[in-house]
Scaffold this active site. Structure first.
Site, PDB file in Angstrom:
ATOM      1  N   GLU A 221      -8.351 -11.390  17.887  1.00  0.00           N
ATOM      2  CA  GLU A 221      -8.223 -10.524  16.719  1.00  0.00           C
ATOM      3  C   GLU A 221      -9.608 -10.040  16.282  1.00  0.00           C
ATOM      4  OE1 GLU A 221      -5.124  -9.477  15.222  1.00  0.00           O
ATOM      5  OE2 GLU A 221      -4.845 -10.140  17.285  1.00  0.00           O
TER       6      GLU A 221
ATOM      7  N   ARG B 227       0.810  -1.232   0.000  1.00  0.00           N
ATOM      8  CA  ARG B 227       0.000   0.000   0.000  1.00  0.00           C
ATOM      9  C   ARG B 227       0.836   1.272   0.000  1.00  0.00           C
ATOM     10  NH1 ARG B 227      -3.605  -1.067   4.938  1.00  0.00           N
ATOM     11  NH2 ARG B 227      -4.526   0.957   4.439  1.00  0.00           N
TER      12      ARG B 227
ATOM     13  N   SER C  74      40.047  39.906  -8.842  1.00  0.00           N
ATOM     14  CA  SER C  74      38.766  39.431  -9.342  1.00  0.00           C
ATOM     15  C   SER C  74      38.886  38.784 -10.713  1.00  0.00           C
ATOM     16  CB  SER C  74      37.777  40.589  -9.439  1.00  0.00           C
ATOM     17  OG  SER C  74      37.539  41.083  -8.155  1.00  0.00           O
TER      18      SER C  74
ATOM     19  N   TYR D 184       8.167  -3.841  16.186  1.00  0.00           N
ATOM     20  CA  TYR D 184       7.768  -3.880  14.777  1.00  0.00           C
ATOM     21  C   TYR D 184       8.512  -2.813  13.961  1.00  0.00           C
ATOM     22  CZ  TYR D 184       4.224  -6.776  16.852  1.00  0.00           C
ATOM     23  OH  TYR D 184       3.614  -7.774  17.555  1.00  0.00           O
TER      24      TYR D 184
ATOM     25  N   LYS E 105       8.830  -1.212   2.714  1.00  0.00           N
ATOM     26  CA  LYS E 105       8.138  -0.300   3.636  1.00  0.00           C
ATOM     27  C   LYS E 105       9.019   0.187   4.782  1.00  0.00           C
ATOM     28  CE  LYS E 105       4.738  -1.758   6.411  1.00  0.00           C
ATOM     29  NZ  LYS E 105       3.357  -2.093   6.828  1.00  0.00           N
TER      30      LYS E 105
HETATM   31  C1  UD1 Z   1      -1.169  -7.319  15.239  1.00  0.00           C
HETATM   32  C2  UD1 Z   1      -1.735  -8.112  16.416  1.00  0.00           C
HETATM   33  C3  UD1 Z   1      -2.949  -7.360  16.982  1.00  0.00           C
HETATM   34  C4  UD1 Z   1      -2.555  -5.953  17.386  1.00  0.00           C
HETATM   35  C5  UD1 Z   1      -1.935  -5.233  16.184  1.00  0.00           C
HETATM   36  C6  UD1 Z   1      -1.373  -3.899  16.582  1.00  0.00           C
HETATM   37  C7  UD1 Z   1      -1.296 -10.419  15.791  1.00  0.00           C
HETATM   38  C8  UD1 Z   1      -1.898 -11.703  15.322  1.00  0.00           C
HETATM   39  N1  UD1 Z   1      -2.153  -9.406  15.932  1.00  0.00           N
HETATM   40  O1  UD1 Z   1      -2.176  -7.330  14.244  1.00  0.00           O
HETATM   41  O2  UD1 Z   1      -3.448  -8.042  18.112  1.00  0.00           O
HETATM   42  O3  UD1 Z   1      -3.698  -5.237  17.825  1.00  0.00           O
HETATM   43  O4  UD1 Z   1      -0.819  -6.017  15.662  1.00  0.00           O
HETATM   44  O5  UD1 Z   1      -0.967  -3.211  15.448  1.00  0.00           O
HETATM   45  O6  UD1 Z   1      -0.124 -10.381  16.074  1.00  0.00           O
HETATM   46  N2  UD1 Z   1       4.729  -9.404  10.021  1.00  0.00           N
HETATM   47  C9  UD1 Z   1       5.753 -10.189   9.560  1.00  0.00           C
HETATM   48  N3  UD1 Z   1       5.469 -11.427   9.086  1.00  0.00           N
HETATM   49  C10 UD1 Z   1       4.220 -11.913   9.032  1.00  0.00           C
HETATM   50  C11 UD1 Z   1       3.169 -11.113   9.495  1.00  0.00           C
HETATM   51  C12 UD1 Z   1       3.439  -9.859   9.995  1.00  0.00           C
HETATM   52  O7  UD1 Z   1       6.909  -9.765   9.589  1.00  0.00           O
HETATM   53  O8  UD1 Z   1       4.045 -13.054   8.588  1.00  0.00           O
HETATM   54  C13 UD1 Z   1       4.997  -8.059  10.507  1.00  0.00           C
HETATM   55  C14 UD1 Z   1       4.386  -7.053   9.556  1.00  0.00           C
HETATM   56  O9  UD1 Z   1       5.388  -6.532   8.682  1.00  0.00           O
HETATM   57  C15 UD1 Z   1       3.838  -5.981  10.457  1.00  0.00           C
HETATM   58  C16 UD1 Z   1       3.699  -6.638  11.801  1.00  0.00           C
HETATM   59  O10 UD1 Z   1       4.360  -7.867  11.740  1.00  0.00           O
HETATM   60  O11 UD1 Z   1       4.734  -4.936  10.585  1.00  0.00           O
HETATM   61  C17 UD1 Z   1       2.259  -6.759  12.236  1.00  0.00           C
HETATM   62  O12 UD1 Z   1       1.616  -7.673  11.404  1.00  0.00           O
HETATM   63  P1  UD1 Z   1       0.104  -7.533  10.973  1.00  0.00           P
HETATM   64  O13 UD1 Z   1      -0.261  -8.717  10.179  1.00  0.00           O
HETATM   65  O14 UD1 Z   1      -0.139  -6.194  10.402  1.00  0.00           O
HETATM   66  O15 UD1 Z   1      -0.636  -7.642  12.360  1.00  0.00           O
HETATM   67  P2  UD1 Z   1      -1.946  -6.886  12.720  1.00  0.00           P
HETATM   68  O16 UD1 Z   1      -3.042  -7.397  11.914  1.00  0.00           O
HETATM   69  O17 UD1 Z   1      -1.685  -5.429  12.685  1.00  0.00           O
END
Ligand code: UD1
Ligand code: CA
Length: 464
Positions: free
Chosen positions: A155, A15, A402, A104, A22
């Site tokens: 979640e 996005r 100059s 993160y 990112k």
């Molecule tokens: C996660 C939490 C949620 C919390 C929220 C806060 C989980 C299951 N849920 O949800 O409870 O409220 O953060 O923002 O943890 N990432 C990886 N590899 C992956 C998946 C994610 O590196 O396979 C990294 C992503 O780059 C991202 C971060 O982890 O920066 C969060 O992942 P994302 O899938 O966005 O979790 P949320 O749905 O935001």
């Protein structure tokens, strides 16, 4: 007790609509993930393990190693994005510490003040975690409490209507013993609405949990779009401005100043509107920088004054120097005390010793300029012959008239004097006067005679 950090930074971030991964997008001139690494360092984590994806991993690693050459950094590849739990599982083997802290790469506004509260919170429980209360918790994991110290995270997509009504949300930052995290990731199941391995399962697994609410919900902002990036950048900038204001720096128009975290500012400094800092910048006491001006990777000595519209990069500037308006310093420019560099003067890879002046319209490239020299308006060092660069050496007390061109390699001896309009191709001995131009000739009456001939010709043309 030692604590290792795991920073989740896998994923392109589609996005963002950019080819740049990112977590490498900059906020205040530093990649997002670099802010998080700096924070992990600040709270004393070692090692710091960054979980990356196979596509962008190398790029993230190269960038971070460049920025943190002396930090114990490890990179782990998560082969497929199968959820936060899987991401931690990919990196956990590298965490050689008693405890683990999860952060993160795209959440750069968390503060040391907040994270420092996790350690005392861990006292007597198995897990400490950050939470927030949001007016609109949509999308976040909700904290579902069975008791004060027993809870689980649901979640949004898996939550019932009743659970969705909970406004206490999971920030995603946990501190716990390594053992608990190891046991959790070993037994994760992806039996949920998203078919992902949820790191949040660690919360239900912990026998007891203590939560720490973030003081400011801005701290948990993650970034998915350019709009969110710009908002985070602005918040970060306001924080940096405030930190310097608290130490007495005066910003005439704070909203227009662009700062980076790697800026050190002395006492009684005044910064004008539109001053932009990039990289590592140091300003000594009582420095004044008029805006707009760009300062990049530069150190500036005390009592130096920079007038508006300057572009100063990778240079060292001494004390009580005067620069600008409209001056440019390029990499390798070194100005000693009391030097004056005026309008439309460019200095590159050159040393200018104490008290020398180049006040107007000059190019000083690959030059060594002694003390007390005067470089006239329009002086050019011809440092490049089309193939190689050559140096110009200008001794102490030299006067360059100059519009002179100094064809390098060439040396002007101490206290020598170059006549205006000279092209100097040979060394000038100390104390010599050098001319490098045609000798002037004046022909008495010739101008008058010319005018009379022109007038006659005009009159004749009119008659015909
Ligand atoms: C996660 C939490 C949620 C919390 C929220 C806060 C989980 C299951 N849920 O949800 O409870 O409220 O953060 O923002 O943890 N990432 C990886 N590899 C992956 C998946 C994610 O590196 O396979 C990294 C992503 O780059 C991202 C971060 O982890 O920066 C969060 O992942 P994302 O899938 O966005 O979790 P949320 O749905 O935001
Ligand atoms: Ca998220």
């Amino acid at each position: 007790m030692t604590t290792g950090a795991i920073i989740l930074a896998a994923g392109q971030g589609k996005r963002m609509r950019s080819t740049l991964p990112k977590v490498l997008h900059p906020a205040c001139d530093l990649p997002l993930v670099a802010h998080v690494v700096a924070l992990a360092k600040d709270v004393g984590c070692a090692p710091i393990v960054v979980v990356v994806d196979p596509v962008n991993g190398k790029r993230v690693e190269t960038t971070l190693r460049g920025l943190f050459p002396d930090t114990q950094l490890t990179f782990a590849v998560q082969e497929k994005p199968m959820g936060t739990g899987d991401a931690v599982r990919s990196g956990l083997g590298h965490v050689k510490a008693d405890r683990v802290l999860v952060l993160y790469g795209d959440v750069p506004l968390l503060t040391k003040t907040t994270l420092d509260k996790l350690e005392p919170a861990l006292e007597g429980v198995e897990l400490a975690m950050l939470t927030a209360r949001l007016p609109d918790p949509t999308g976040y994991g909700r904290v579902v409490r069975q008791s004060d110290t027993k809870m689980r995270i649901v979640e949004h997509k898996d939550a019932s209507a009743q659970e969705r009504a909970v406004d206490e949300v999971n920030v995603g930052v946990y501190l716990c013993p390594l053992k608990l995290m190891q046991d959790t990731v070993a037994s994760l199941k992806a039996d949920n609405a998203q078919g992902e391995y949820y790191l949040t399962d660690v919360v239900a697994r912990a026998a007891s949990v203590r939560t720490v609410e973030v003081a400011d919900v801005d701290e948990m902002r993650g970034i998915n779009t350019q709009m969110e990036l710009a908002e985070v950048d602005a918040i970060m900038r306001r924080r940096l401005v405030r930190t310097h204001q608290e130490k007495g720096v005066r910003f005439r128009d704070p909203a227009t100043v662009y700062l980076t975290p790697r800026v050190a500012i002395g006492d009684d400094v005044v910064i004008g509107p539109g001053v932009q800092f990039f990289g590592a910048v140091t300003l000594g006491d009582r420095v004044v920088v008029e805006g707009p001006t760009v300062l990049k990777d530069i150190s500036i000595g005390a009592d130096t004054r920079i007038e508006s519209f300057c572009h100063l990069e990778s240079a060292k500037v001494g004390t009580s120097v005067k620069i600008g308006p409209f001056a440019r310093l390029r990499p390798g420019a070194e100005l000693a005390q009391d030097v004056h560099i005026g309008n439309f003067v460019e200095v590159k890879n050159s040393k200018v010793a104490k008290g020398s002046k180049a006040n107007h319209l000059a190019y000083l490239g690959d030059a060594d300029i002694g003390a007390g020299a005067n470089i006239g308006a329009g002086t050019i060092t011809c440092n490049y012959d089309g193939v190689a660069k050559h140096r110009t050496t200008i001794g102490d007390g030299v006067f360059v008239g100059s519009n002179s061109t100094l064809v390098a390699p060439v040396t002007l001896g101490e206290q020598s004097y170059v006549a205006a309009g000279s092209t100097i191709t040979k060394d000038v001995p100390a104390d010599a006067l050098a001319f490098g131009r045609a000798r002037q000739e004046s022909r008495p009456g010739h101008a008058k005679a010319l005018r009379e001939r022109q007038a006659l010709a005009k009159a004749k043309a009119k008659k015909e």
